[in-house]
Design an enzyme around this catalytic site. Sequence first.
Site, mmCIF file in Angstrom:
data_model
loop_
_atom_site.group_PDB
_atom_site.id
_atom_site.type_symbol
_atom_site.label_atom_id
_atom_site.label_comp_id
_atom_site.label_asym_id
_atom_site.label_seq_id
_atom_site.Cartn_x
_atom_site.Cartn_y
_atom_site.Cartn_z
ATOM 1 N N HIS A 194 42.818 31.778 40.377
ATOM 2 C CA HIS A 194 42.445 32.900 39.503
ATOM 3 C C HIS A 194 43.663 33.813 39.333
ATOM 4 O O HIS A 194 43.722 34.910 39.841
ATOM 5 C CB HIS A 194 41.282 33.672 40.135
ATOM 6 N N ILE B 93 34.292 37.831 45.436
ATOM 7 C CA ILE B 93 34.793 38.221 44.113
ATOM 8 C C ILE B 93 36.135 38.957 44.206
ATOM 9 O O ILE B 93 36.926 38.964 43.272
ATOM 10 C CB ILE B 93 33.747 39.121 43.402
ATOM 11 N N ARG C 6 35.139 33.645 29.316
ATOM 12 C CA ARG C 6 36.118 34.302 28.434
ATOM 13 C C ARG C 6 36.678 33.299 27.427
ATOM 14 O O ARG C 6 36.733 33.578 26.224
ATOM 15 C CB ARG C 6 37.266 34.884 29.283
ATOM 16 N N ARG D 245 42.933 46.120 40.167
ATOM 17 C CA ARG D 245 44.298 46.318 39.645
ATOM 18 C C ARG D 245 44.409 47.581 38.815
ATOM 19 O O ARG D 245 43.426 48.041 38.245
ATOM 20 C CB ARG D 245 44.657 45.183 38.695
ATOM 21 N N GLY E 4 30.539 46.177 49.096
ATOM 22 C CA GLY E 4 31.371 46.846 48.080
ATOM 23 C C GLY E 4 30.442 47.440 47.039
ATOM 24 O O GLY E 4 29.742 46.712 46.321
ATOM 25 N N GLY E 5 30.406 48.753 47.009
ATOM 26 C CA GLY E 5 29.483 49.426 46.087
ATOM 27 C C GLY E 5 30.215 50.115 44.955
ATOM 28 O O GLY E 5 29.830 51.176 44.486
ATOM 29 N N GLY E 6 31.283 49.500 44.488
ATOM 30 C CA GLY E 6 32.050 50.076 43.379
ATOM 31 C C GLY E 6 31.483 49.637 42.037
ATOM 32 O O GLY E 6 30.264 49.514 41.875
ATOM 33 N N GLN E 7 32.379 49.380 41.106
ATOM 34 C CA GLN E 7 31.952 49.055 39.745
ATOM 35 C C GLN E 7 31.152 47.755 39.681
ATOM 36 O O GLN E 7 30.053 47.712 39.135
ATOM 37 C CB GLN E 7 33.171 48.933 38.827
ATOM 38 N N ILE E 8 31.732 46.686 40.235
ATOM 39 C CA ILE E 8 31.028 45.388 40.159
ATOM 40 C C ILE E 8 29.772 45.432 41.030
ATOM 41 O O ILE E 8 28.693 44.980 40.618
ATOM 42 C CB ILE E 8 31.935 44.208 40.586
HETATM 43 O O1 TXD Z 1 36.471 37.443 38.564
HETATM 44 C C1 TXD Z 1 36.845 38.029 39.549
HETATM 45 N N1 TXD Z 1 36.876 37.425 40.725
HETATM 46 C C2 TXD Z 1 37.236 39.454 39.458
HETATM 47 C C3 TXD Z 1 37.630 40.135 40.647
HETATM 48 C C4 TXD Z 1 37.171 40.120 38.199
HETATM 49 C C5 TXD Z 1 37.416 41.470 38.155
HETATM 50 C C6 TXD Z 1 37.758 42.266 39.338
HETATM 51 N N2 TXD Z 1 37.897 41.505 40.517
HETATM 52 C C7 TXD Z 1 38.163 42.173 41.800
HETATM 53 O O2 TXD Z 1 36.919 42.618 42.364
HETATM 54 C C8 TXD Z 1 38.998 43.433 41.768
HETATM 55 O O3 TXD Z 1 40.367 43.122 41.641
HETATM 56 C C9 TXD Z 1 38.657 44.049 43.107
HETATM 57 O O4 TXD Z 1 39.429 43.464 44.137
HETATM 58 C C10 TXD Z 1 37.173 43.677 43.301
HETATM 59 C C11 TXD Z 1 36.198 44.817 43.076
HETATM 60 O O5 TXD Z 1 36.344 45.358 41.792
HETATM 61 P P1 TXD Z 1 35.575 46.706 41.381
HETATM 62 O O6 TXD Z 1 35.929 46.976 39.975
HETATM 63 O O7 TXD Z 1 34.165 46.647 41.800
HETATM 64 O O8 TXD Z 1 36.378 47.752 42.322
HETATM 65 P P2 TXD Z 1 35.915 49.221 42.798
HETATM 66 O O9 TXD Z 1 35.069 49.867 41.780
HETATM 67 O O10 TXD Z 1 37.142 49.931 43.259
HETATM 68 O O11 TXD Z 1 34.985 48.922 44.061
HETATM 69 C C12 TXD Z 1 35.485 48.442 45.263
HETATM 70 C C13 TXD Z 1 34.643 49.049 46.360
HETATM 71 C C14 TXD Z 1 34.766 50.576 46.479
HETATM 72 O O12 TXD Z 1 33.501 51.193 46.323
HETATM 73 C C15 TXD Z 1 35.323 50.789 47.867
HETATM 74 O O13 TXD Z 1 34.822 51.966 48.514
HETATM 75 C C16 TXD Z 1 34.859 49.549 48.573
HETATM 76 O O14 TXD Z 1 35.063 48.511 47.624
HETATM 77 N N3 TXD Z 1 35.580 49.265 49.798
HETATM 78 C C17 TXD Z 1 34.978 48.711 50.863
HETATM 79 N N4 TXD Z 1 33.742 48.260 51.033
HETATM 80 C C18 TXD Z 1 33.439 47.741 52.231
HETATM 81 N N5 TXD Z 1 34.316 47.656 53.237
HETATM 82 C C19 TXD Z 1 35.591 48.081 53.106
HETATM 83 N N6 TXD Z 1 36.461 47.980 54.109
HETATM 84 C C20 TXD Z 1 35.962 48.637 51.862
HETATM 85 N N7 TXD Z 1 37.106 49.163 51.383
HETATM 86 C C21 TXD Z 1 36.858 49.540 50.124
#
Ligand code: TXD
Length: 321
Positions: free
Chosen positions: A176, A119, A152, A83, A10-14
Amino acid sequence: MPRKKIALIGGGQIGGVLTQLIAQRQLGDVVLFDIVENLPQGKTLDIIEASRIDDMNVSVTGTNDYKDIAGSDLVIITAGLPRKPGMSRDDLLVTNAKIMKSVAEGVKTYAPNAIAIIISNPLDAMVTLFQKVTGFPANRVIGQAGVLDSSRFSTFIAMELGVSVRDINAMVLGGHGDTMVPLVRYANVNGVPVQEMLERKYNDAKKAKEVMDAMVQRTKMAGGEVVNLLKTGSAFYSPASAAIMMAEAVLFDQKRLLPVCAYLNGEFGVNGFYVGVPAVLGENGVEKVIELTLCEEEKAAFDNSVNAVKSLVDDMNRLGL
Ligand code: TXD
C-alpha cells in the site's frame, strides 16, 4: 445467535465512521477504544443518540481501558497518525510502530481469539508488526489496502467509461504505497476487458493506453490527492467502507475473494512477508491466497512493490521497532 463483539482501536476519523457504519448495519456490538480521554465516549454517545432514527439495536460504547475489549470476535485497528501534505506513508513508520506495539499488546492480552483487520499506515509494515507482537496465526491478521485501492481504480474506470461502477471488476495488488500494482489486463466491465472498451471508445490504441496509464497513475496517488485537498488529515470515509466490506466477509463467513494484505508462504514467489494479494476471506480470516498468472511486466511491478515492503520491514527491524 449472540451478537458479535467488535472492538475498534483508534477513535479518530476512520474509527468514528467505522463505528457509525457498524451500528447502522447492526453488524455487532461496538467498543471504541482511544487513548484520548473522553474522545471515544463522546463519539459513541453522539452516534447512539441517533439510534432511534437509524434503528440501531446494538450496543455502542467508548473506552480508554483495554479491559473493555475482552472477548471481541473482531478487532479493527486505525490507531496511528495520518499523513500530512508532502509526507509519504512510510514517513509514519517510527511513530506508528510505537503505537502499533502498544495496541498489539492490548489486543493480545484482552482479545486473544479475535481476527484483526489493520488499517494504520504504513500498512504492510504495521500488519507485520501486529502479527509479530501478538503471535496470532497469520491468517487471523489481515491488512486493509487493496479493497480501497481497487475501489479507487474502479471509480476512475467507471467515470472514464460512463458505466456503473457496480459493473467494474478491477484489482490492485502489492504494497500500500506508491509502488502498488493496479492490474490493467484483468480489469473488466462485467467480463468485457477495460482495455478493449477504451480502444473502441478512442479508436486509437495509443490514446487508449495513455488514458489507462493516467488512471493507473491516479490510483497510485489517490491517497495523496485526498491528503492534498484536506490538508489536515487523510481519507477516512472510503477506508472505513473498505474495512466494513472485509469485516462483513469475516463476520458472515462470506468467502469473498478480495485483494487484502495477507501473509505469503511461497505464493507469488514470496516467503514470509505480508503483501497485497487476492484472497478468500471468511470466518477464519484469510482462508486461501489466490494466485494468478502475471505477465512479465506485471511480475516486475509486483516484485518491485514487494521489495519496497521488504525494505520498510528491514528498516523497522534495524531500528528495533
Ligand atoms: O487504506 C488504508 N489502509 C488507509 C490507512 C487509508 C487512509 C488512512 N490510513 C491510515 O489510517 C492513516 O495513515 C492513519 O495511520 C490511520 C488512521 O487514520 P485516521 O484518519 O483515522 O487518523 P486520526 O483521525 O488521527 O485517528 C487516529 C487515532 C486518534 O484518535 C489517536 O488519538 C489514536 O489514533 N491513537 C491511539 N489509539 C490507541 N492507542 C494509541 N497508542 C494511540 N495513539 C494514537
